[in-house]
Motif scaffolding. Structure first.
Motif, PDB file in Angstrom:
ATOM      1  N   GLN A 109       0.816  -1.203   0.000  1.00 33.21           N
ATOM      2  CA  GLN A 109       0.000   0.000   0.000  1.00 33.21           C
ATOM      3  C   GLN A 109       0.859   1.266   0.000  1.00 33.21           C
ATOM      4  OE1 GLN A 109      -3.326   0.125   2.702  1.00 33.21           O
ATOM      5  NE2 GLN A 109      -3.663  -2.071   2.500  1.00 33.21           N
ATOM      6  N   VAL A 110       1.945   1.267   0.751  1.00 32.67           N
ATOM      7  CA  VAL A 110       2.853   2.420   0.743  1.00 32.67           C
ATOM      8  C   VAL A 110       3.449   2.592  -0.659  1.00 32.67           C
ATOM      9  CG1 VAL A 110       5.030   3.344   1.641  1.00 32.67           C
ATOM     10  CG2 VAL A 110       3.374   2.311   3.208  1.00 32.67           C
ATOM     11  N   GLU A 111       3.809   1.493  -1.316  1.00 33.50           N
ATOM     12  CA  GLU A 111       4.359   1.577  -2.673  1.00 33.50           C
ATOM     13  C   GLU A 111       3.355   2.183  -3.643  1.00 33.50           C
ATOM     14  OE1 GLU A 111       7.572  -2.095  -2.568  1.00 33.50           O
ATOM     15  OE2 GLU A 111       5.539  -2.503  -3.273  1.00 33.50           O
ATOM     16  N   ILE A 112       2.091   1.860  -3.492  1.00 35.27           N
ATOM     17  CA  ILE A 112       1.063   2.454  -4.356  1.00 35.27           C
ATOM     18  C   ILE A 112       1.026   3.970  -4.173  1.00 35.27           C
ATOM     19  CG2 ILE A 112      -1.448   2.682  -4.673  1.00 35.27           C
ATOM     20  CD1 ILE A 112      -1.615  -0.358  -4.116  1.00 35.27           C
ATOM     21  N   PHE A 113       1.032   4.424  -2.922  1.00 33.58           N
ATOM     22  CA  PHE A 113       0.913   5.853  -2.658  1.00 33.58           C
ATOM     23  C   PHE A 113       2.188   6.633  -2.964  1.00 33.58           C
ATOM     24  CE2 PHE A 113      -2.800   4.416  -0.352  1.00 33.58           C
ATOM     25  CZ  PHE A 113      -3.707   5.409  -0.663  1.00 33.58           C
ATOM     26  N   THR A 114       3.344   5.969  -3.004  1.00 36.93           N
ATOM     27  CA  THR A 114       4.593   6.673  -3.300  1.00 36.93           C
ATOM     28  C   THR A 114       4.991   6.558  -4.765  1.00 36.93           C
ATOM     29  OG1 THR A 114       5.907   4.747  -2.620  1.00 36.93           O
ATOM     30  CG2 THR A 114       5.480   6.450  -0.955  1.00 36.93           C
ATOM     31  N   SER A 115       4.275   5.790  -5.549  1.00 39.31           N
ATOM     32  CA  SER A 115       4.638   5.591  -6.946  1.00 39.31           C
ATOM     33  C   SER A 115       4.514   6.819  -7.844  1.00 39.31           C
ATOM     34  CB  SER A 115       3.840   4.429  -7.548  1.00 39.31           C
ATOM     35  OG  SER A 115       4.368   3.220  -7.075  1.00 39.31           O
ATOM     36  N   PRO A 116       3.691   7.803  -7.521  1.00 37.02           N
ATOM     37  CA  PRO A 116       3.633   8.975  -8.407  1.00 37.02           C
ATOM     38  C   PRO A 116       4.927   9.797  -8.452  1.00 37.02           C
ATOM     39  CG  PRO A 116       1.659   8.868  -7.069  1.00 37.02           C
ATOM     40  CD  PRO A 116       2.611   7.844  -6.539  1.00 37.02           C
ATOM     41  N   ILE A 117       5.880   9.523  -7.585  1.00 39.69           N
ATOM     42  CA  ILE A 117       7.119  10.292  -7.595  1.00 39.69           C
ATOM     43  C   ILE A 117       8.274   9.378  -7.995  1.00 39.69           C
ATOM     44  CG2 ILE A 117       6.333  11.974  -5.899  1.00 39.69           C
ATOM     45  CD1 ILE A 117       7.983  10.422  -3.821  1.00 39.69           C
ATOM     46  N   PRO A 118       9.342   9.944  -8.581  1.00 39.25           N
ATOM     47  CA  PRO A 118      10.438   9.116  -9.083  1.00 39.25           C
ATOM     48  C   PRO A 118      11.278   8.443  -7.999  1.00 39.25           C
ATOM     49  CG  PRO A 118      10.885  11.443  -9.461  1.00 39.25           C
ATOM     50  CD  PRO A 118       9.501  11.352  -8.924  1.00 39.25           C
ATOM     51  N   SER A 119      11.344   9.016  -6.808  1.00 39.74           N
ATOM     52  CA  SER A 119      12.158   8.457  -5.730  1.00 39.74           C
ATOM     53  C   SER A 119      11.402   8.590  -4.415  1.00 39.74           C
ATOM     54  CB  SER A 119      13.489   9.206  -5.632  1.00 39.74           C
ATOM     55  OG  SER A 119      14.150   8.881  -4.428  1.00 39.74           O
ATOM     56  N   THR A 120      11.554   7.585  -3.539  1.00 41.31           N
ATOM     57  CA  THR A 120      10.882   7.668  -2.242  1.00 41.31           C
ATOM     58  C   THR A 120      11.695   8.460  -1.224  1.00 41.31           C
ATOM     59  OG1 THR A 120      11.827   5.540  -1.589  1.00 41.31           O
ATOM     60  CG2 THR A 120       9.586   5.529  -2.514  1.00 41.31           C
ATOM     61  N   LYS A 121      12.893   8.906  -1.615  1.00 41.61           N
ATOM     62  CA  LYS A 121      13.712   9.679  -0.680  1.00 41.61           C
ATOM     63  C   LYS A 121      12.968  10.936  -0.262  1.00 41.61           C
ATOM     64  CE  LYS A 121      18.205  11.652   0.096  1.00 41.61           C
ATOM     65  NZ  LYS A 121      19.548  11.836  -0.345  1.00 41.61           N
ATOM     66  N   GLY A 122      12.888  11.144   1.057  1.00 43.24           N
ATOM     67  CA  GLY A 122      12.214  12.319   1.583  1.00 43.24           C
ATOM     68  C   GLY A 122      10.729  12.141   1.826  1.00 43.24           C
TER      69      GLY A 122
END
Length: 150
Positions: A109-122
């Motif tokens: 679920q976290v991966e789904i919500f963070t996928s719109p950006i190129p990097s999860t850093k930050g």
């Protein structure tokens, strides 16, 4: 009928971020269970804050904040005489498998919500474990922690 599925390429979290999330979830759930408040309405919930992305948090009609996502803890665990134990769906009583399944679902679920950006850093996650009057209601009991992904 129109497909409203967002068009994005999902990317996996790094092993380091998975460990960070897993450790945080263990801390929250252990504390929650130690306080003996695990019941059928117990939730593990998160908000995602994406760097550089402005969006207002949603609300339900009553003005309650709407979480990005949540899971019911009793889908995986139940209270036992010695603390947490796997729920009835884990007929073999495999607590490690219950933890693995919870973490897999939560990280997905976290991966789904963070996928719109190129990097999860930050990316910042706010995580809660607790009980609400209803999923969209105010917390009756909650332990929380905020973490920033690397």
């Amino acid at each position: 009928m129109q497909d409203h599925t967002p068009n994005f390429a999902m990317h996996e979290l790094s092993a380091l971020n998975r460990e960070l999330i897993a450790g945080t979830i263990h801390q929250l759930v252990d504390r929650f269970v130690a306080d003996r408040t695990l019941d059928s309405e117990s939730l593990l919930e998160f908000w995602v804050e994406l760097p550089g992305m402005k969006r207002s948090r949603g609300t339900f009609r009553g003005g309650f904040l709407m979480p990005d996502s949540f899971v019911y803890l009793t889908d995986y665990f139940q209270s036992g005489p010695d603390g947490i134990q796997p729920c009835g769906a884990y007929s073999g009583g495999d607590l490690k498998q219950a933890w693995a399944d919870l973490l897999d679902e939560f990280i997905y679920q976290v991966e789904i919500f963070t996928s719109p950006i190129p990097s999860t850093k930050g990316v910042t996650l706010e995580l809660w474990a607790g009980n609400r009057k209803r999923p969209e209601g105010e917390w009756l009991y909650a332990v929380d922690k905020k973490i920033e992904l690397l």
